[in-house]
Scaffold this motif. Sequence first.
Motif, PDB file in Angstrom:
ATOM      1  N   ASN A   1      44.055 -53.965 -58.045  1.00 28.31           N
ATOM      2  CA  ASN A   1      43.605 -55.048 -56.881  1.00 28.31           C
ATOM      3  C   ASN A   1      44.664 -55.775 -56.423  1.00 28.31           C
ATOM      4  O   ASN A   1      45.881 -55.568 -56.649  1.00 28.31           O
ATOM      5  N   SER A   2      44.271 -56.319 -55.178  1.00 26.79           N
ATOM      6  CA  SER A   2      45.131 -56.944 -54.244  1.00 26.79           C
ATOM      7  C   SER A   2      44.446 -58.420 -53.991  1.00 26.79           C
ATOM      8  O   SER A   2      43.642 -58.608 -53.831  1.00 26.79           O
ATOM      9  N   ILE A   3      45.680 -59.343 -53.890  1.00 27.12           N
ATOM     10  CA  ILE A   3      45.287 -60.787 -53.502  1.00 27.12           C
ATOM     11  C   ILE A   3      46.005 -60.851 -52.539  1.00 27.12           C
ATOM     12  O   ILE A   3      47.524 -61.210 -52.460  1.00 27.12           O
ATOM     13  N   GLU A   4      45.629 -61.207 -51.131  1.00 23.77           N
ATOM     14  CA  GLU A   4      46.335 -61.136 -49.952  1.00 23.77           C
ATOM     15  C   GLU A   4      45.886 -62.135 -49.160  1.00 23.77           C
ATOM     16  O   GLU A   4      44.528 -62.359 -48.830  1.00 23.77           O
ATOM     17  N   GLY A   5      46.722 -63.140 -48.462  1.00 25.28           N
ATOM     18  CA  GLY A   5      46.437 -63.868 -47.127  1.00 25.28           C
ATOM     19  C   GLY A   5      45.271 -65.111 -47.289  1.00 25.28           C
ATOM     20  O   GLY A   5      44.755 -65.388 -46.611  1.00 25.28           O
ATOM     21  N   CYS A   6      45.511 -65.442 -48.617  1.00 22.06           N
ATOM     22  CA  CYS A   6      44.775 -66.627 -49.002  1.00 22.06           C
ATOM     23  C   CYS A   6      45.556 -67.821 -49.252  1.00 22.06           C
ATOM     24  O   CYS A   6      46.584 -67.904 -49.454  1.00 22.06           O
ATOM     25  N   PHE A   7      44.423 -69.227 -48.991  1.00 21.02           N
ATOM     26  CA  PHE A   7      45.098 -70.086 -49.419  1.00 21.02           C
ATOM     27  C   PHE A   7      44.502 -70.710 -50.575  1.00 21.02           C
ATOM     28  O   PHE A   7      43.275 -70.968 -50.846  1.00 21.02           O
ATOM     29  N   VAL A   8      45.205 -70.951 -51.593  1.00 21.64           N
ATOM     30  CA  VAL A   8      44.929 -71.306 -52.862  1.00 21.64           C
ATOM     31  C   VAL A   8      45.299 -72.709 -53.272  1.00 21.64           C
ATOM     32  O   VAL A   8      46.481 -73.063 -53.283  1.00 21.64           O
ATOM     33  N   GLY A   9      44.150 -73.772 -53.236  1.00 21.53           N
ATOM     34  CA  GLY A   9      44.400 -74.855 -53.421  1.00 21.53           C
ATOM     35  C   GLY A   9      44.819 -75.774 -52.068  1.00 21.53           C
ATOM     36  O   GLY A   9      45.092 -77.110 -52.124  1.00 21.53           O
ATOM     37  N   LEU A  10      44.566 -75.196 -50.914  1.00 20.72           N
ATOM     38  CA  LEU A  10      44.625 -75.871 -49.815  1.00 20.72           C
ATOM     39  C   LEU A  10      43.561 -75.392 -48.611  1.00 20.72           C
ATOM     40  O   LEU A  10      42.800 -74.523 -48.778  1.00 20.72           O
ATOM     41  N   TYR A  11      43.477 -76.439 -47.780  1.00 19.68           N
ATOM     42  CA  TYR A  11      42.491 -76.209 -46.799  1.00 19.68           C
ATOM     43  C   TYR A  11      43.064 -75.005 -45.803  1.00 19.68           C
ATOM     44  O   TYR A  11      44.131 -74.730 -45.833  1.00 19.68           O
ATOM     45  N   PRO A  12      42.162 -74.428 -44.686  1.00 20.04           N
ATOM     46  CA  PRO A  12      42.562 -73.349 -44.140  1.00 20.04           C
ATOM     47  C   PRO A  12      43.832 -73.623 -43.052  1.00 20.04           C
ATOM     48  O   PRO A  12      44.563 -72.720 -42.605  1.00 20.04           O
ATOM     49  N   ASP A  13      44.164 -74.900 -43.036  1.00 22.15           N
ATOM     50  CA  ASP A  13      45.280 -75.391 -42.171  1.00 22.15           C
ATOM     51  C   ASP A  13      46.548 -74.797 -42.868  1.00 22.15           C
ATOM     52  O   ASP A  13      47.690 -74.737 -42.393  1.00 22.15           O
ATOM     53  N   GLY A  14      46.470 -74.613 -44.140  1.00 21.66           N
ATOM     54  CA  GLY A  14      47.411 -74.269 -44.932  1.00 21.66           C
ATOM     55  C   GLY A  14      48.683 -75.405 -45.440  1.00 21.66           C
ATOM     56  O   GLY A  14      49.688 -75.295 -45.839  1.00 21.66           O
ATOM     57  N   GLN A  15      48.331 -76.572 -44.876  1.00 25.65           N
ATOM     58  CA  GLN A  15      49.147 -77.758 -44.941  1.00 25.65           C
ATOM     59  C   GLN A  15      48.570 -78.835 -45.893  1.00 25.65           C
ATOM     60  O   GLN A  15      49.149 -79.618 -46.497  1.00 25.65           O
ATOM     61  N   THR A  16      47.112 -78.953 -45.794  1.00 18.70           N
ATOM     62  CA  THR A  16      46.496 -80.013 -46.441  1.00 18.70           C
ATOM     63  C   THR A  16      45.921 -79.640 -47.865  1.00 18.70           C
ATOM     64  O   THR A  16      45.117 -78.532 -48.036  1.00 18.70           O
ATOM     65  N   GLY A  17      46.322 -80.390 -48.924  1.00 19.05           N
ATOM     66  CA  GLY A  17      46.166 -80.055 -50.310  1.00 19.05           C
ATOM     67  C   GLY A  17      44.489 -80.321 -50.693  1.00 19.05           C
ATOM     68  O   GLY A  17      43.941 -81.309 -50.123  1.00 19.05           O
ATOM     69  N   MET A  18      43.975 -79.640 -51.573  1.00 17.89           N
ATOM     70  CA  MET A  18      42.611 -79.557 -51.833  1.00 17.89           C
ATOM     71  C   MET A  18      42.536 -80.390 -53.250  1.00 17.89           C
ATOM     72  O   MET A  18      41.530 -80.319 -53.882  1.00 17.89           O
ATOM     73  N   GLY A  19      43.399 -80.812 -53.826  1.00 21.27           N
ATOM     74  CA  GLY A  19      43.632 -81.168 -55.250  1.00 21.27           C
ATOM     75  C   GLY A  19      42.597 -82.162 -55.557  1.00 21.27           C
ATOM     76  O   GLY A  19      42.035 -82.994 -54.875  1.00 21.27           O
ATOM     77  N   ASP A  20      41.823 -82.072 -56.755  1.00 20.62           N
ATOM     78  CA  ASP A  20      40.853 -83.014 -57.009  1.00 20.62           C
ATOM     79  C   ASP A  20      41.145 -83.365 -58.558  1.00 20.62           C
ATOM     80  O   ASP A  20      40.988 -82.818 -59.391  1.00 20.62           O
ATOM     81  N   VAL A  21      41.504 -84.665 -58.347  1.00 16.85           N
ATOM     82  CA  VAL A  21      42.118 -85.332 -59.882  1.00 16.85           C
ATOM     83  C   VAL A  21      40.857 -86.330 -60.448  1.00 16.85           C
ATOM     84  O   VAL A  21      40.842 -87.049 -61.357  1.00 16.85           O
ATOM     85  N   GLU A  22      39.656 -86.159 -59.730  1.00 15.25           N
ATOM     86  CA  GLU A  22      38.552 -87.150 -60.009  1.00 15.25           C
ATOM     87  C   GLU A  22      37.626 -86.626 -61.280  1.00 15.25           C
ATOM     88  O   GLU A  22      37.002 -87.369 -61.979  1.00 15.25           O
ATOM     89  N   ASN A  23      37.964 -85.106 -61.884  1.00 10.82           N
ATOM     90  CA  ASN A  23      37.162 -84.560 -62.819  1.00 10.82           C
ATOM     91  C   ASN A  23      37.861 -85.258 -64.115  1.00 10.82           C
ATOM     92  O   ASN A  23      38.972 -84.777 -64.463  1.00 10.82           O
ATOM     93  N   SER A  24      36.968 -85.984 -64.964  1.00 10.69           N
ATOM     94  CA  SER A  24      37.487 -86.589 -66.066  1.00 10.69           C
ATOM     95  C   SER A  24      37.358 -86.011 -67.367  1.00 10.69           C
ATOM     96  O   SER A  24      37.659 -86.431 -68.415  1.00 10.69           O
ATOM     97  N   GLU A  25      36.556 -84.704 -67.024  1.00  6.32           N
ATOM     98  CA  GLU A  25      36.455 -83.945 -68.338  1.00  6.32           C
ATOM     99  C   GLU A  25      37.413 -83.242 -68.785  1.00  6.32           C
ATOM    100  O   GLU A  25      38.336 -82.638 -68.129  1.00  6.32           O
ATOM    101  N   ARG A  26      37.273 -82.454 -69.701  1.00  3.77           N
ATOM    102  CA  ARG A  26      38.206 -81.559 -70.155  1.00  3.77           C
ATOM    103  C   ARG A  26      38.112 -80.282 -69.496  1.00  3.77           C
ATOM    104  O   ARG A  26      37.004 -79.667 -69.105  1.00  3.77           O
TER     105      ARG A  26
END
Length: 335
Positions: free
Chosen positions: A1-26
């Motif tokens: 398998n290959s994983i390539e060219g992806c933004f993981v945890g970022l919007y497609p601009d590659g600079q803006t983070g998508m972190g979601d700290v609002e989930n209060s569950e386990r």
Amino acid sequence: NSIEGCFVGLYPDGQTGMGDVENSERGVEFSKGIMVSNTAFDNRIGGAESYMRNIVCNMYAEGILIEQSNGNVVQGNYIGVAKDGQMAAGNGWIDVVRYNNDERIISRYPGVSLQAASSSNIIGGSNASERNLICASGRAGIRIEGGGTEDNSVKGNYLGVGADGKSHTNLGNAEAGLKIMRGAQRNTIGGDSDGEGNVIAGNGSSGVQIRENVSSNTIAGNLIGVAADGVTRAANAHNGIYLFGQKDSGFPENNQIGPGNVIIVNGEEAEDAAYAVTWAAIRMDSSGTSFNRVFGNWLGVDKIGLLGSDYNSGVIIGSGAHDNKIGPDNVIART
């Protein structure tokens, strides 16, 4: 398998983070960027072409975790640093509210982790295009651990500095640049050939930690506490390479440091510390730390004699470490 060219945890601009700290569950604390597990062998994450680069940031746990898996290749990725190669967007920092109350989970993880009997994996490569940037992790940049985690190769990467090989403000990993621990054996960090050395600089603890019952690992050809140009100081906060252990988890034995490492240390203890000078280019502690070899390195000085340490030592052997060999052909100066 290959994983390539992806933004993981970022919007497609590659600079803006998508972190979601609002989930209060386990569960939020278990989010990882890319996980290769349970005998998923011979996968490729990234690659030698720029379009293959993954940018993996803002994960609560590891950016990349490889466990119980062999023969994987991780190349050309930005892990904990945004698309521009300079802006920190680290992985492994957890500080979130749980269960709809004020309890907070505070935990830390490495940027890349090899564990649970993972062997023959390659992180980086000898060509610049294969280099990973691994920065701003909550713990070590790379952690290699566990019995059976062996014969892995880490080469040509920047651990704690940006794409220019020099910038390290906010980019250093919170702990060591790299840790080998808990039974890992026969792993190679760097190498003798051109391009195989890693730049391990600007991190919040030692450049490299070799700890507990690990053996037969090789650290060679790396720049530790020095930028990629070889003449700009980019110190780690503590020792260059630190070997230590403890009775209940074992001690490092028969590891090889050299040839060709350049190690500059410039850490300073707090003013109220019992003694101010405790760090060294190479430090070996603990009663069972034994039969390790250190040869052919530049310790405390760069190859042309320009850089040195303001505070620290070349080699410290203490706390009962025994039967270790320093030499031949180390240059120890400017300490």
